[in-house]
Design a protein around this motif. Structure first.
Motif, PDB file in Angstrom:
ATOM      1  N   GLU A  29     -45.502 -49.553  26.831  1.00  0.00           N
ATOM      2  CA  GLU A  29     -46.358 -49.506  25.455  1.00  0.00           C
ATOM      3  C   GLU A  29     -47.595 -49.532  25.758  1.00  0.00           C
ATOM      4  OE1 GLU A  29     -46.489 -50.814  20.896  1.00  0.00           O
ATOM      5  OE2 GLU A  29     -45.183 -52.088  22.228  1.00  0.00           O
ATOM      6  N   TRP A  55     -39.006 -50.808  18.397  1.00  0.00           N
ATOM      7  CA  TRP A  55     -38.416 -50.843  19.696  1.00  0.00           C
ATOM      8  C   TRP A  55     -37.423 -49.631  19.863  1.00  0.00           C
ATOM      9  CZ3 TRP A  55     -41.027 -52.829  23.227  1.00  0.00           C
ATOM     10  CH2 TRP A  55     -41.859 -53.939  22.780  1.00  0.00           C
ATOM     11  N   MET A  78     -39.941 -46.978  20.618  1.00  0.00           N
ATOM     12  CA  MET A  78     -40.551 -47.042  22.007  1.00  0.00           C
ATOM     13  C   MET A  78     -39.545 -46.700  22.983  1.00  0.00           C
ATOM     14  SD  MET A  78     -43.510 -47.824  21.927  1.00  0.00           S
ATOM     15  CE  MET A  78     -43.760 -47.933  23.650  1.00  0.00           C
TER      16      MET A  78
END
Length: 333
Positions: A177, A317, A320
């Motif tokens: 990230e 998430w 991501m």
């Protein structure tokens, strides 16, 4: 609730705005709720004895045992990045006598496996606590802060390496990230545990790492690593002299966390009682101090706040993981 915990769960609640409901939940009489628990309660943990989640879980278990006057039996079920433990809880009777504490790492793993989603396939009880991560480099690296590291890394596209404790784990996703936000290209080197990563960072085999803060003090004292920033949006009691990464990179934050769950369809009245006792325990200054020593800042939230937090974290998430090239539903290497 601590200010940091309030900010996290309030933000998540604004995103979700949904109350926690457990369809077809078993009814529990007022007498059942008043008497609960009448026998020992099992606490399932996804890691082995001596790990940070185990220490936090046992501290909580001891406090609950004091409050309830009943034993809390810790059941360590390590393996498969939490899948074994999460499945154990999911398949337990929804009667309040089996609870389970899980972490951000476990949530990410369940997203990868596409099984036993913490946000939807277990009953949320409370956000127990949070723990920060930190971006660290070898002390000989010619950078002193996050801004200088970004410039250093951008000037060396594809030449630098970062370590993690495994593909798509929290330490991997921290750097993924960070690099994505800042347009940095570097090579990921996965390891099986954090200590070898730190060893190779000191040896110069890799260039940067994003470990959990509790492991850092002995390495910092040796003077062989440099901590560039921690991953809360604000300063942390665990590392008060280190600035947040977000002061330089707005929008970047990473809150490691611990959360308590029950099997889906546990009677709401039982969930509320467990929640009330956990929040009471987490407000105890002695317990909060012991948790801080173990590397976590006590929170305590309502089930609704924790559900909203889980929904937000799951969405984040999932995005991501997909951006990193992960194939959801495929077991991690």
């Amino acid at each position: 609730m601590a200010m940091r915990g309030s900010a996290i769960v309030a933000s998540a609640a604004l995103v979700s705005g949904l109350a926690v409901t457990q369809p077809n939940a078993q009814a529990a009489s007022a007498a059942d709720v008043e008497a609960y628990p009448v026998r020992p309660v099992r606490m399932v943990l996804a890691s082995g004895p001596g790990s940070a989640p185990d220490v936090i879980g046992r501290l909580l278990g001891n406090k609950l045992s004091e409050i309830w006057g009943r034993p809390i039996v810790v059941d360590n079920r390590p393996g498969a990045t939490g899948l074994i433990a999460v499945e154990t809880l999911a398949k337990s009777a929804p009667d309040g006598y089996t609870i389970g504490m899980f972490t951000m790492t476990n949530l990410i793993a369940m997203l990868m496996y596409q099984k036993y989603m913490l946000a939807t396939e277990l009953g949320p009880v409370t956000l127990v606590g949070t723990t920060p991560f930190a971006i660290v480099v070898n002390a000989s690296t010619p950078v002193k802060n996050i801004a200088e590291w970004i410039a250093y890394a951008k000037a060396r596209p594809g030449q630098l390496r970062y370590g993690s404790t495994g593909m798509y784990g929290s330490l991997h996703m921290c750097m993924e990230e960070f690099n994505a936000i800042n347009g940095i290209k570097m090579t990921h080197v996965p390891y099986k545990s954090a200590v070898p990563v730190m060893t190779d960072l000191i040896a110069g085999e890799i260039h940067v790492f994003c470990p959990a803060v509790p492991m850092l003090p002995p390495y910092m004292q040796s003077g062989r690593i440099r901590v560039l920033g921690e991953t809360y949006n604000e300063p942390t009691k665990l590392m008060p002299d280190v600035p947040p990464v977000s002061a330089t990179v707005p929008g970047f934050s990473l809150y490691g966390w611990y959360g308590m769950h029950v099997p889906l369809n546990t009677p709401p009245a039982i969930v509320r009682k467990i929640n009330a006792e956990l929040v009471k325990a987490l407000k105890d200054p002695k317990l909060a101090k012991l948790m801080l020593v173990a590397g976590a800042e006590a929170v305590g939230s309502t089930p609704e706040e924790y559900k909203a937090f889980l929904d937000k974290d799951s969405n984040h998430w999932t995005k991501m993981l997909k951006q990193s090239g992960a194939t959801l539903g495929k077991p991690r290497p």
